[in-house]
Structure formats: structure tokens, C-alpha cells
Write an enzyme that holds these catalytic residues in place. Structure first.
Site, PDB file in Angstrom:
ATOM      1  N   LYS A 212       0.832  -1.205   0.000  1.00 18.03           N
ATOM      2  CA  LYS A 212       0.000   0.000   0.000  1.00 18.03           C
ATOM      3  C   LYS A 212       0.877   1.270   0.000  1.00 18.03           C
ATOM      4  O   LYS A 212       0.646   2.223  -0.757  1.00 18.03           O
ATOM      5  CB  LYS A 212      -0.913  -0.032   1.222  1.00 18.03           C
ATOM      6  CG  LYS A 212      -1.537   1.281   1.595  1.00 18.03           C
ATOM      7  CD  LYS A 212      -2.609   1.686   0.624  1.00 18.03           C
ATOM      8  CE  LYS A 212      -2.953   3.138   0.789  1.00 18.03           C
ATOM      9  NZ  LYS A 212      -4.259   3.485   0.322  1.00 18.03           N
ATOM     10  N   CYS A 266      -3.173  11.123   1.531  1.00 20.63           N
ATOM     11  CA  CYS A 266      -2.583   9.793   1.298  1.00 20.63           C
ATOM     12  C   CYS A 266      -1.191   9.914   0.703  1.00 20.63           C
ATOM     13  O   CYS A 266      -0.202   9.536   1.312  1.00 20.63           O
ATOM     14  CB  CYS A 266      -3.465   8.994   0.351  1.00 20.63           C
ATOM     15  SG  CYS A 266      -5.163   8.918   0.905  1.00 20.63           S
TER      16      CYS A 266
HETATM   17  N1  SAJ Z   1      -1.180  14.950  -8.895  1.00 26.07           N
HETATM   18  C1  SAJ Z   1      -0.306  15.678  -9.691  1.00 26.07           C
HETATM   19  N2  SAJ Z   1       0.057  15.162 -10.911  1.00 26.07           N
HETATM   20  C2  SAJ Z   1      -0.434  13.974 -11.377  1.00 26.07           C
HETATM   21  C3  SAJ Z   1      -1.329  13.232 -10.561  1.00 26.07           C
HETATM   22  C4  SAJ Z   1      -1.690  13.752  -9.320  1.00 26.07           C
HETATM   23  O1  SAJ Z   1       0.171  16.771  -9.311  1.00 26.07           O
HETATM   24  O2  SAJ Z   1      -0.074  13.590 -12.495  1.00 26.07           O
HETATM   25  C5  SAJ Z   1      -1.558  15.473  -7.561  1.00 26.07           C
HETATM   26  C6  SAJ Z   1      -3.070  15.759  -7.435  1.00 26.07           C
HETATM   27  O3  SAJ Z   1      -3.376  17.025  -7.956  1.00 26.07           O
HETATM   28  C7  SAJ Z   1      -3.257  15.679  -5.928  1.00 26.07           C
HETATM   29  C8  SAJ Z   1      -2.263  14.570  -5.502  1.00 26.07           C
HETATM   30  O4  SAJ Z   1      -1.345  14.462  -6.581  1.00 26.07           O
HETATM   31  O5  SAJ Z   1      -2.873  16.901  -5.299  1.00 26.07           O
HETATM   32  C9  SAJ Z   1      -2.898  13.207  -5.223  1.00 26.07           C
HETATM   33  O6  SAJ Z   1      -3.954  12.931  -6.155  1.00 26.07           O
HETATM   34  P1  SAJ Z   1      -4.207  11.459  -6.790  1.00 26.07           P
HETATM   35  O7  SAJ Z   1      -5.402  11.548  -7.660  1.00 26.07           O
HETATM   36  O8  SAJ Z   1      -2.954  10.975  -7.421  1.00 26.07           O
HETATM   37  O9  SAJ Z   1      -4.466  10.491  -5.542  1.00 26.07           O
HETATM   38  P2  SAJ Z   1      -5.440  10.501  -4.222  1.00 26.07           P
HETATM   39  O10 SAJ Z   1      -4.625  11.065  -3.092  1.00 26.07           O
HETATM   40  O11 SAJ Z   1      -6.783  11.084  -4.469  1.00 26.07           O
HETATM   41  O12 SAJ Z   1      -5.662   8.902  -4.002  1.00 26.07           O
HETATM   42  C10 SAJ Z   1      -4.536   8.033  -3.894  1.00 26.07           C
HETATM   43  C11 SAJ Z   1      -4.725   6.842  -4.856  1.00 26.07           C
HETATM   44  N3  SAJ Z   1      -3.465   6.110  -4.962  1.00 26.07           N
HETATM   45  C12 SAJ Z   1      -2.889   5.835  -6.181  1.00 26.07           C
HETATM   46  O13 SAJ Z   1      -3.390   6.193  -7.236  1.00 26.07           O
HETATM   47  C13 SAJ Z   1      -1.615   5.042  -6.154  1.00 26.07           C
HETATM   48  C14 SAJ Z   1      -5.848   5.928  -4.342  1.00 26.07           C
HETATM   49  O14 SAJ Z   1      -5.954   4.754  -5.138  1.00 26.07           O
HETATM   50  C15 SAJ Z   1      -5.579   5.522  -2.880  1.00 26.07           C
HETATM   51  O15 SAJ Z   1      -6.605   4.678  -2.348  1.00 26.07           O
HETATM   52  C16 SAJ Z   1      -5.527   6.789  -2.054  1.00 26.07           C
HETATM   53  O16 SAJ Z   1      -4.415   7.586  -2.536  1.00 26.07           O
HETATM   54  C17 SAJ Z   1      -5.325   6.400  -0.589  1.00 26.07           C
HETATM   55  O17 SAJ Z   1      -6.316   6.424   0.171  1.00 26.07           O
HETATM   56  O18 SAJ Z   1      -4.204   6.010  -0.212  1.00 26.07           O
END
Ligand code: SAJ
Length: 416
Positions: A212, A266
Site C-alpha cells: 500500500k 494519502c
Molecule cells: N497529482 C499531480 N500530478 C499527477 C497526478 C496527481 O500533481 O499527475 C496530484 C493531485 O493534484 C493531488 C495529488 O497528486 O494533489 C494526489 O492525487 P491522486 O489523484 O494521485 O491520488 P489521491 O490522493 O486522491 O488517491 C490516492 C490513490 N493512490 C494511487 O493512485 C496510487 C488511491 O488509489 C488511494 O486509495 C488513495 O491515494 C489512498 O487512500 O491512499
């Protein structure tokens, strides 16, 4: 052990409540446990205390059929699912006090044969810590039947659902089940198989914990690479969006998107659990966290320098406060951090904030005299400098209203 019919879910947050609801709609008798009386009361009325698509209908249905109820006291049950927060402490190690509190509720109810599953995102060793904590409270039990006396089965099954898609991903995502013993793992697998249509992959507890953390660290490291590229490109006068688009044409390159920083509770947290467990070894993971954490300050500097030569009646517009697109969640949002810092650095200038998903500014921004929450038209009419911090869909339509303004487009919304 007879097959499981009663489940207690400890912690009715955005993972615990959906899990309780899905088990209840699949025929289990479920009791949700939460320290917050208001949450308990809401669930017992069939209501959901936060926004998550389709969750309301599951909770209302399960409660009205009598399969789901909530309480502040942990009841006896054949299986327990612990889904409580694991925040980090000042030294960035994990705070396990909520897990320990859950164990103190469970321990007096144990009769032997129960399955106890930790779902909370946890540092390596947390599942064993939970097991040892339970055994310290109930020394007559064992984990593997090696000593005589009754057995309790302890496993880790991390949640991996994406907020906004929880009810879909609970059913469709593959799951990892890590048992302290193989019997604990197979009991947990059987329970999750009742509603999970994805593959259920069995391993040991520490590997499951690490899996995880590694998933979220993988994403953090890749976002850090993109963020570093955006800073390098800015220095070299290169358009980072074009650069990434071109590089991604290579069949084995897939660079993620730069942004104003990484938010949410997360991805910006979990990598620290690995760093804390292996501080000398986790160098790349730590550097990535630092790169992502430094991005908001870089954005603030860009805005401040864009506006510095302008008269004070020229405002700044900030588009977006959420931690990512098309949600209302402002927790750990880099955009909030940027707005807060701009209000201090530009204290004599008005800053117009546009966030269609909220009706008032969050607590962190209240009381800053120069911040105003306004609509997009007002912000654009007043401002010569525009900072785009979140790529909410409606913001895409603003592209043709930006003529003559300096735009700091941290998400590449207007360049794609
Ligand atoms: N972000 C970027 N660039 C990208 C992708 C994301 O700057 O290319 C930023 C987003 O704007 C945001 C942050 O990263 O600020 C996180 O966003 P996210 O959509 O990547 O993830 P979360 O935090 O909403 O959810 C994640 C997910 N993990 C993965 O995709 C590996 C989700 O599946 C998990 O269940 C969740 O964390 C968790 O609860 O751990």
C-alpha cells in the site's frame, strides 16, 4: 470457525462506512463503531455525514433492512475491521494511537476464533503491533495456536479506493490480504470475496503494509519527477507541457503531470512511513517528498515576481483551492497553502479566490483581510495576474478571457 455472519467496523470514515455498508448490503449483520456520537446518530438515521457518490443509497438501504447499525461501544462480532486514521507525528513517524484505542475496544469482546483486520494505511509492523497489543490485553489467546488456548486471527487488508469512486472501486479493485498466519489470510480473503469482484492476492502482513505504501510512493516519486521537470523547464525557457507531450511519445516513457504540489491525505503522507522505517535507505522516496513539498513555495515566488512591478490596484486571481480537480476536498491542499502564503507576501494587494466547490473560505484562510472568495468573472475583471492552481473542468472555458494577463498555469490547463 463457522462462516462469518457478524462484522464490526471500527471507524466510520470515508473507508469504514463504505465497507460497513457494502458488507451489510451483501447480507452480513454489521455494526459500525465510531467515537463521534454525531456520526453514529447520522448512520442510524440512514444518513452519510460526508460526500461520496452512491454511498447514501447503500447506507439508507442497509439501515432500513436492519443489517447496519452504529454505536460508540464495540460489540461482540465474529470479524472486526479497523479503519481508523493513522496520521503522522511531528517526527513523521506514524501515530498508532487510534489503532490502539480500537484494540482496547475489541479486546474485552474476544471469545476466541475472531478475525481482526487492519485496513488503515499503516507503517510496516503496525499489524503485528495491533496483534501484540491485543495479546497483551488478553494473554490467554495466541495467534497461531502454538500455545494451548483460543486463537485470534489477525490480518492486514489495505484500502486502495479513490475518493469519489469508492463504491465502484470497493467492488472492482484487486485487494491485497496479508495474514500474520495463513489461516488469518484465508479467512480475510473469504470475507472480502463476498463483495470484491477483483482478484484477492494473499501475502504476509508486512508485505501487504508495504504494498500500500509503495503504491502511493510510486505515484509521489513520479509526480516529483514531473514537478522537477517543470522547474528546470521554466529556468531553461522550455514549455514543460510540450516537453512532456513529446517525451511521452516514446513507447516506454509515461511522465505524469506537474502541478502546484501534492495534496490529499494519502500520497503526501504515506511515503514518510517508508522513510521513517528505513531512513538511510529511502533516499529517493524522501527526495521526492521534498521536491513535491517545495513546489507551492516556488509557485508563490512566481506569482510575487509577476506582480511586483504592478501598481497596487492591480489584483491577483487564484483559481482553485481543492487538492485536485472536480472535488470539494481542501485537505492538505497545496492551493490553500499557496493562497495563505500569497496573502502574507502580498499583504497590500487584493487576492481574488475562485473555488466553485465551496461557499466560504476554509478556516486556514479566514481572517486574512486581502483574500476574497469571488466568481470567475469578478476575479478576471479585477486582476492582471492569474494563478491557475486546480484544473476544475469549468475553468477550461476561461482560456479566451486571459488576453493581456500574466498567467501562471501550474496545471497546464490552458496549454494543452
Ligand atoms: N497529482 C499531480 N500530478 C499527477 C497526478 C496527481 O500533481 O499527475 C496530484 C493531485 O493534484 C493531488 C495529488 O497528486 O494533489 C494526489 O492525487 P491522486 O489523484 O494521485 O491520488 P489521491 O490522493 O486522491 O488517491 C490516492 C490513490 N493512490 C494511487 O493512485 C496510487 C488511491 O488509489 C488511494 O486509495 C488513495 O491515494 C489512498 O487512500 O491512499
Amino acid at each position: 470457525m463457522p462462516s462469518i455472519e457478524t462484522v464490526a467496523v471500527v471507524g466510520l470514515g470515508y473507508i469504514g462506512l463504505p465497507t460497513a455498508a457494502i458488507l451489510a448490503t451483501n447480507g452480513f449483520d454489521v455494526v459500525g463503531v465510531d467515537v463521534n456520537q454525531e456520526t453514529v446518530d447520522a448512520v442510524n438515521r440512514g444518513e452519510v455525514p460526508f460526500v461520496e457518490p452512491d454511498l447514501g443509497i447503500h447506507v439508507a438501504g442497509a439501515v432500513s433492512q436492519g443489517h447496519l447499525k452504529a454505536t460508540v461501544d464495540t460489540p461482540p462480532a465474529q470479524a472486526y475491521i479497523v479503519a481508523v486514521p493513522t496520521p503522522f507525528k511531528a517526527d513523521r513517524s506514524a501515530d498508532l494511537t487510534y489503532i490502539e484505542a480500537a484494540a482496547r475496544g475489541i479486546a474485552p469482546q474476544l471469545q476466541g476464533g475472531e478475525l481482526i483486520i487492519l485496513e488503515s494505511t499503516s507503517p510496516p509492523g503496525a499489524t503485528r503491533h495491533l496483534a501484540n497489543y491485543l495479546l497483551a490485553l488478553r494473554p490467554e489467546f495466541s495467534l497461531d495456536g502454538a500455545s494451548r488456548g483460543p486463537v485470534i486471527h489477525v490480518a492486514h487488508c489495505p484500502e486502495r479506493v479513490l475518493p469519489g469512486r469508492v463504491m465502484i472501486e470497493l467492488v472492482t479493485n484487486d485487494r491485497i490480504v496479508g495474514g500474520i498466519t495463513s489461516e488469518a489470510a484465508s479467512l480475510a480473503k473469504e470475507l472480502y470475496a463476498s463483495f470484491c469482484k477483483g482478484e484477492i492476492l494473499v501475502t504476509d502482513d508486512v508485505t501487504a503494509e508495504m504494498a500500500k505504501l509503495v503504491e502511493n510512493s510510486y505515484r509521489d516519486v513520479n509526480i516529483a519527477f514531473a514537478n522537477e521537470l517543470s522547474v528546470i523547464s521554466d529556468k531553461l525557457g522550455v514549455d514543460v507541457w510540450e516537453l512532456i507531450r513529446l517525451a511521452n511519445h516514446h513507447p516506454r516513457v509515461n511522465i505524469l503531470n506537474p502541478g502546484p504540489g501534492v495534496g490529499g491525505h494519502c500520497i503526501a503522507v504515506d511515503p514518510w512511513f517508508i522513510v521513517s522505517a528505513a531512513p538511510r535507505e529511502a533516499q529517493l522516496i524522501k527526495a521526492a517528498r521534498e521536491v513535491n513539498d517545495s513546489k507551492p513555495a516556488w509557485v508563490v515566488d512566481k506569482v510575487v515576481s509577476a506582480v511586483s512591478a504592478l501598481p497596487l490596484d492591480q489584483d491577483v486571481a487564484v483559481f482553485g483551492l481543492a487538492f485536485k480537480a472536480n472535488i470539494d476536498d481542501l485537505r492538505e491542499s497545496p492551493a490553500v497553502e499557496i493562497a495563505q502564503s500569497l496573502s502574507v507576501r502580498l499583504k497590500d494587494r487584493r487576492i481574488n479566490i475562485v473555488e466553485p466547490h465551496v461557499e466560504t473560505l476554509p478556516k486556514a484562510l479566514l481572517g486574512q483581510q486581502n483574500l476574497q472568495l469571488v466568481d470567475a468573472e469578478t476575479a478576471l475583471a479585477r486582476s492582471s495576474v492569474v494563478a491557475l492552481l486546480v484544473d476544475h473542468d469549468p475553468f477550461k472555458q476561461l482560456a479566451d478571457q486571459l488576453g493581456g494577463k500574466t498567467v501562471i498555469d501550474t496545471r497546464g490547463l490552458f496549454t494543452a
